[in-house]
Design a protein around this motif. Structure first.
Motif, PDB file in Angstrom:
ATOM      1  N   TYR A 113       0.811  -1.229   0.000  1.00 45.34           N
ATOM      2  CA  TYR A 113       0.000   0.000   0.000  1.00 45.34           C
ATOM      3  C   TYR A 113       0.837   1.267   0.000  1.00 45.34           C
ATOM      4  O   TYR A 113       0.353   2.344  -0.381  1.00 45.34           O
ATOM      5  N   ASP A 116       0.853   3.733  -2.834  1.00 43.07           N
ATOM      6  CA  ASP A 116      -0.358   4.543  -3.038  1.00 43.07           C
ATOM      7  C   ASP A 116      -0.619   5.497  -1.875  1.00 43.07           C
ATOM      8  O   ASP A 116      -1.273   6.510  -2.043  1.00 43.07           O
ATOM      9  N   ASP A 117      -0.147   5.131  -0.709  1.00 41.62           N
ATOM     10  CA  ASP A 117      -0.416   5.915   0.498  1.00 41.62           C
ATOM     11  C   ASP A 117       0.882   5.966   1.313  1.00 41.62           C
ATOM     12  O   ASP A 117       1.016   5.289   2.335  1.00 41.62           O
ATOM     13  N   ASN A 129       7.958  -0.728  -4.565  1.00 43.35           N
ATOM     14  CA  ASN A 129       6.590  -1.167  -4.888  1.00 43.35           C
ATOM     15  C   ASN A 129       6.141  -0.628  -6.253  1.00 43.35           C
ATOM     16  O   ASN A 129       5.494  -1.336  -7.036  1.00 43.35           O
ATOM     17  N   GLY A 130       6.475   0.638  -6.526  1.00 40.55           N
ATOM     18  CA  GLY A 130       6.115   1.225  -7.828  1.00 40.55           C
ATOM     19  C   GLY A 130       6.782   0.452  -8.958  1.00 40.55           C
ATOM     20  O   GLY A 130       6.163   0.179 -10.000  1.00 40.55           O
ATOM     21  N   GLU A 133       5.042  -2.962  -9.478  1.00 40.65           N
ATOM     22  CA  GLU A 133       3.740  -2.862 -10.160  1.00 40.65           C
ATOM     23  C   GLU A 133       3.930  -2.561 -11.651  1.00 40.65           C
ATOM     24  O   GLU A 133       3.236  -3.122 -12.503  1.00 40.65           O
ATOM     25  N   SER A 153      -0.894  -6.332  -3.515  1.00 38.24           N
ATOM     26  CA  SER A 153      -0.520  -5.150  -2.740  1.00 38.24           C
ATOM     27  C   SER A 153      -1.267  -5.200  -1.412  1.00 38.24           C
ATOM     28  O   SER A 153      -2.441  -4.827  -1.343  1.00 38.24           O
ATOM     29  N   ARG A 197      -5.302  -5.635  -4.789  1.00 39.64           N
ATOM     30  CA  ARG A 197      -5.137  -4.921  -3.513  1.00 39.64           C
ATOM     31  C   ARG A 197      -5.845  -5.646  -2.380  1.00 39.64           C
ATOM     32  O   ARG A 197      -6.996  -6.068  -2.544  1.00 39.64           O
TER      33      ARG A 197
END
Ligand code: NAP
Length: 199
Positions: A113, A116-117, A129-130, A133, A153, A197
């Motif tokens: 997560y 995204d956050d 993480n980016g 993905e 995720s 997710r």
């Protein structure tokens, strides 16, 4: 199916193994002694893992490190840990395993997560993480022999709440079975190129 779970002895890996081992033949791989030892940050170690495992139908990864600490004092080396371990380590599992996995098999990688956050101490995780993905979305277009690839995720895992809760004010922990089910959807389902997710 014969399923390799890299990091299968970790917090999230244990939940994945618990869920899928009732119906599948699971091989746990990781740095500490288990079924098979592997360090995903080493190409030779990943090659040797695949030699020892032989044929397999799916690989799920719940392993990969990144740096956690204040951004103000972070060095390039610390921020790059996520790239070298979590991102390149998981890409390496796919690159070296794609010709060995069964036709119609699947790779399930791990992002999180934080891309995204983001939280202030976890830039190295966000970068890794980016990358994971982006890799999954692009690699899915190119996989041969109907091999699928997805990323799970997870949100902050229930079993990590004590460790990470103070850094995530207001974020509800995700029950472990919910995270494990996201892996199951990738492994037993039909999706490819997706970020699943669990948060
Ligand atoms: N926990 C959460 O709330 C959460 C949320 C979102 C995303 N994630 C992501 O999920 C992944 C796993 O998290 P976790 O909380 O389950 O961590 P964990 O409890 O520390 O478990 C990680 C597992 O991966 C293995 N591992 C680590 N580096 C490895 C390497 N280079 N080669 C092979 N195995 C390696 C570890 O083995 P050893 O113990 O033998 O070193 C351990 O079994 C991480 O990438 C994390 O960013 C976690």
């Amino acid at each position: 199916m014969r399923i390799v779970v890299v990091g299968g002895a970790g917090t999230i890996g244990t939940a994945v193994v618990e869920l899928i081992s009732a119906r599948h033949d699971v091989v746990v791989a990781g740095r500490r002694p288990g079924d098979v030892q592997v360090d995903i940050s080493s190409r030779d170690s990943v090659r040797s893992m695949y030699r020892r495992i032989g044929s397999f139908d799916a690989l799920a990864c719940a392993a990969g490190e990144a740096h956690f600490g204040p951004f103000e004092t972070a060095t390039e080396e610390e921020l790059a840990l996520g790239v070298h371990s979590k991102l390149l380590g998981q890409m390496r599992l796919v690159l070296l395993g794609r010709s060995l996995i069964s036709e119609g098999g699947s790779f399930t990688l791990m992002s999180g997560y934080i891309v995204d956050d983001p939280i202030p101490e976890a830039t190295s995780f966000a970068v890794a993480n980016g990358g994971v993905e982006g890799f999954v979305r692009a690699a899915a277009l190119n996989m041969e022999r109907r091999v699928r690839i997805n990323a799970v995720s997870p949100g902050m895992a229930q079993d990590s709440y004590e460790q990470f809760g103070p850094f995530n004010p207001g974020r509800a922990p995700v029950p472990m079975p919910e995270i494990a089910s996201a892996f199951q959807r990738s492994i037993e389902g039909w999706r490819t190129g997706e970020i699943i997710r669990a948060w």
